[in-house]
Design a protein around this motif. Structure first.
Motif, PDB file in Angstrom:
ATOM      1  N   THR A  96       0.827  -1.211   0.000  1.00  0.00           N
ATOM      2  CA  THR A  96       0.000   0.000   0.000  1.00  0.00           C
ATOM      3  C   THR A  96       0.855   1.252   0.000  1.00  0.00           C
ATOM      4  OG1 THR A  96      -0.195  -0.171   2.426  1.00  0.00           O
ATOM      5  CG2 THR A  96      -1.969  -1.130   1.082  1.00  0.00           C
ATOM      6  N   CYS A 114      -8.547  -1.228 -12.105  1.00  0.00           N
ATOM      7  CA  CYS A 114      -8.636  -2.496 -11.387  1.00  0.00           C
ATOM      8  C   CYS A 114      -7.235  -2.877 -10.947  1.00  0.00           C
ATOM      9  CB  CYS A 114      -9.270  -3.600 -12.231  1.00  0.00           C
ATOM     10  SG  CYS A 114      -8.194  -4.279 -13.516  1.00  0.00           S
ATOM     11  N   GLU A 130      -7.898 -12.003  -2.907  1.00  0.00           N
ATOM     12  CA  GLU A 130      -7.959 -11.297  -1.621  1.00  0.00           C
ATOM     13  C   GLU A 130      -7.070 -10.067  -1.624  1.00  0.00           C
ATOM     14  OE1 GLU A 130      -8.826 -15.113   1.361  1.00  0.00           O
ATOM     15  OE2 GLU A 130      -6.752 -14.503   0.893  1.00  0.00           O
ATOM     16  N   GLU A 132      -6.034  -8.426  -4.261  1.00  0.00           N
ATOM     17  CA  GLU A 132      -6.596  -7.460  -5.216  1.00  0.00           C
ATOM     18  C   GLU A 132      -7.677  -6.604  -4.560  1.00  0.00           C
ATOM     19  OE1 GLU A 132      -5.865 -10.205  -9.222  1.00  0.00           O
ATOM     20  OE2 GLU A 132      -7.879 -10.004  -8.361  1.00  0.00           O
ATOM     21  N   ARG A 133      -8.508  -7.231  -3.737  1.00  0.00           N
ATOM     22  CA  ARG A 133      -9.581  -6.471  -3.068  1.00  0.00           C
ATOM     23  C   ARG A 133      -9.002  -5.471  -2.072  1.00  0.00           C
ATOM     24  NH1 ARG A 133     -12.385 -11.472  -3.416  1.00  0.00           N
ATOM     25  NH2 ARG A 133     -11.600 -12.143  -1.380  1.00  0.00           N
ATOM     26  N   ILE A 134      -7.998  -5.886  -1.325  1.00  0.00           N
ATOM     27  CA  ILE A 134      -7.393  -4.993  -0.330  1.00  0.00           C
ATOM     28  C   ILE A 134      -6.734  -3.800  -1.007  1.00  0.00           C
ATOM     29  CG2 ILE A 134      -5.546  -4.813   1.389  1.00  0.00           C
ATOM     30  CD1 ILE A 134      -6.120  -7.783   2.088  1.00  0.00           C
ATOM     31  N   GLY A 136      -7.189  -2.703  -4.122  1.00  0.00           N
ATOM     32  CA  GLY A 136      -8.161  -1.918  -4.868  1.00  0.00           C
ATOM     33  C   GLY A 136      -8.927  -0.969  -3.964  1.00  0.00           C
ATOM     34  N   GLN A 137      -9.300  -1.464  -2.780  1.00  0.00           N
ATOM     35  CA  GLN A 137     -10.000  -0.598  -1.834  1.00  0.00           C
ATOM     36  C   GLN A 137      -9.118   0.559  -1.402  1.00  0.00           C
ATOM     37  OE1 GLN A 137     -11.455  -2.672   1.607  1.00  0.00           O
ATOM     38  NE2 GLN A 137     -12.381  -0.858   2.514  1.00  0.00           N
ATOM     39  N   HIS A 138      -7.821   0.276  -1.222  1.00  0.00           N
ATOM     40  CA  HIS A 138      -6.892   1.335  -0.827  1.00  0.00           C
ATOM     41  C   HIS A 138      -6.803   2.424  -1.893  1.00  0.00           C
ATOM     42  CE1 HIS A 138      -3.368   3.104   1.138  1.00  0.00           C
ATOM     43  NE2 HIS A 138      -2.845   3.220  -0.071  1.00  0.00           N
ATOM     44  N   GLN A 140      -9.017   3.132  -4.196  1.00  0.00           N
ATOM     45  CA  GLN A 140     -10.307   3.823  -4.299  1.00  0.00           C
ATOM     46  C   GLN A 140     -10.478   4.841  -3.175  1.00  0.00           C
ATOM     47  OE1 GLN A 140     -13.953   1.451  -3.871  1.00  0.00           O
ATOM     48  NE2 GLN A 140     -14.710   2.472  -5.738  1.00  0.00           N
ATOM     49  N   GLU A 141     -10.087   4.457  -1.958  1.00  0.00           N
ATOM     50  CA  GLU A 141     -10.193   5.396  -0.844  1.00  0.00           C
ATOM     51  C   GLU A 141      -9.269   6.596  -1.029  1.00  0.00           C
ATOM     52  OE1 GLU A 141      -9.333   2.996   2.525  1.00  0.00           O
ATOM     53  OE2 GLU A 141     -11.341   2.087   2.616  1.00  0.00           O
ATOM     54  N   VAL A 147     -13.983   1.432  -9.600  1.00  0.00           N
ATOM     55  CA  VAL A 147     -13.415   0.136  -9.983  1.00  0.00           C
ATOM     56  C   VAL A 147     -14.183  -0.408 -11.184  1.00  0.00           C
ATOM     57  CG1 VAL A 147     -13.037  -2.252  -9.251  1.00  0.00           C
ATOM     58  CG2 VAL A 147     -12.650  -0.363  -7.644  1.00  0.00           C
TER      59      VAL A 147
END
Length: 409
Positions: A96, A114, A130, A132-134, A136-138, A140-141, A147
């Motif tokens: 991150t 993405c 898993e 990718e989701r973590i 990607g959320q970072h 986006q925030e 996404v």
């Protein structure tokens, strides 16, 4: 100083495609690719080029040179895609932080995004989805970008190795193909027209190292074709180190053919002469094939019958990469690779010298062979080669004067 320090772990990452399929020969293909990258990137500030699996990493000391690197990567066959990459640790915290740094350098995604994770280390505690989701959320925030998993504007790639990770933002398409040099040397008959430069480009993309041969009829015609061919060779020379160009005057030989042979066969006999010249140079340099820009049915000399009669004079494979292309397709390719503006300049093709009103479209091998008994083809080849001009070294230093002097000397 701040930019240089921030970019300490910044890389250009180049990915390969066809090279990945080469099995035991892959290390040699990769070494060749690295050599071609070093040639293309000469003069730009970078560290020692590294190979990591099927990725090539070029350490960058500064971000300001990135536009120049982007231009040069379009000259390197074998590269399927490339982009800016950061090297980080493998923990989620390191990843991150690395993404934050990458976003500082490149800016937020201009649209949707993405994240795609590829794990070389299959023992990593998180699966690729898993992670990718973590990540990607970072993103986006941090950026507010939406996404899109099917058609994103930017794909952030995470190559998770055993001891480090590589983070890549926006990627650009490379020219693809194979590294120049892995398929051996070929001789290309290069005119000043649209077709043969495209054929030359396509053979480099298949990994061939080129020797260029241009036959001209100066002083019977203007020297424009020589000037054009030198410019085309300089343009194509960006794609391979050690480009060679041989310019061969054939006007006197054409005159002898025109005086001795049936008029309708002249064009076929001229082309047989040029192919013999290219074959002699190919044997001299250890080339494995001859390449032409012929397209079936495009002109009268490019019918099946004439192509057979012409091609019979060489003992080497005769490659015609454009044989199934029409003129519109060839022109579109010439525009794309940048040779079209040079080829568009009007000149006098050597085959227009002493040309008859009605050249045959259906010459037989027997007719061509019989016509050549009226003169000595081997002697004409040697006379032409004796006055050739050889260019090598830095293509930027080549000029037309040496070829004109040899043609009239």
């Amino acid at each position: 100083m701040g930019m240089r320090q921030r970019a300490r772990h910044l890389f250009l990452i180049a990915r390969v495609h066809e090279v990945a399929l080469k099995g035991a020969n892959r290390p040699w293909f990769m070494r060749t690719l690295v050599g071609n990258l070093e040639y293309a990137l000469s003069g730009l500030p970078h560290g020692r080029i590294q190979v990591r699996n099927l990725r090539v990493l070029v350490p960058l000391s500064e971000l300001e040179s990135w536009p120049a690197f982007r231009e040069r990567l379009d000259w390197v066959f074998g590269v399927s895609s490339y982009g800016l990459a950061l090297e980080t640790g493998t923990s989620v915290q390191s990843l991150t932080a690395g993404l934050d740094r990458l976003l500082e350098l490149t800016g937020p995604p201009p649209g949707s995004f993405c994240v795609r994770v590829k794990r070389t280390n299959k023992g990593y505690p998180l699966t690729s989805p898993e992670l990718e989701r973590i990540l990607g959320q970072h993103i986006q925030e941090r950026t507010g970008a939406p996404v899109n998993l099917t058609a994103p504007t930017v794909t952030y790639r995470v190559d998770l190795l055993y001891d480090r990770a590589l983070l890549t933002g926006e990627e650009y398409r490379g020219p693809g193909g194979l590294p120049v040099g892995v398929s051996g040397r070929v001789v290309v008959l290069l005119s000043g027209g649209f077709d043969s430069p495209v054929a030359a480009y396509r053979m480099m993309k298949r990994g061939c190292f080129l020797t260029l041969v241009h036959c001209h009829a100066y002083p019977y015609v203007r020297p424009t074709s020589i000037e054009k061919v030198i410019s085309i060779a300089q343009h194509l020379g960006r794609y391979q180190p050690g480009m060679r160009l041989h310019i061969v005057p054939i006007g006197d030989a054409q005159r002898e053919i025109a005086l001795a042979a049936p008029p309708e066969l002249r064009v076929v006999l001229y082309r047989r002469l040029m192919l013999r010249i290219a074959t002699a140079i190919a044997h001299e340099q250890g080339a494995g094939a001859i390449v032409t820009g012929e397209s079936l049915g495009q002109v009268s000399s490019q019918t099946l019958e004439n192509m057979r009669a012409i091609g019979a004079v060489t003992d080497l494979p005769l490659l015609r990469p454009l044989v199934g292309f029409n003129k519109d397709e060839i022109m579109a390719e010439a525009v794309r690779i940048g040779t079209e503006p040079i080829s568009r300049i009007r000149d006098d093709d050597c085959c227009t010298v002493f040309v008859p009103l009605h050249p045959t479209a259906h010459a037989t091998l027997e007719e061509a062979t019989a016509a050549e008994r009226l003169f000595d083809p081997a002697a004409l080849v040697q006379a032409c080669l004796a006055r050739r001009t050889d260019y090598d070294g830095d293509p930027a230093t080549w000029d037309v004067s040496a070829a004109l002097l040899a043609a009239t000397g």
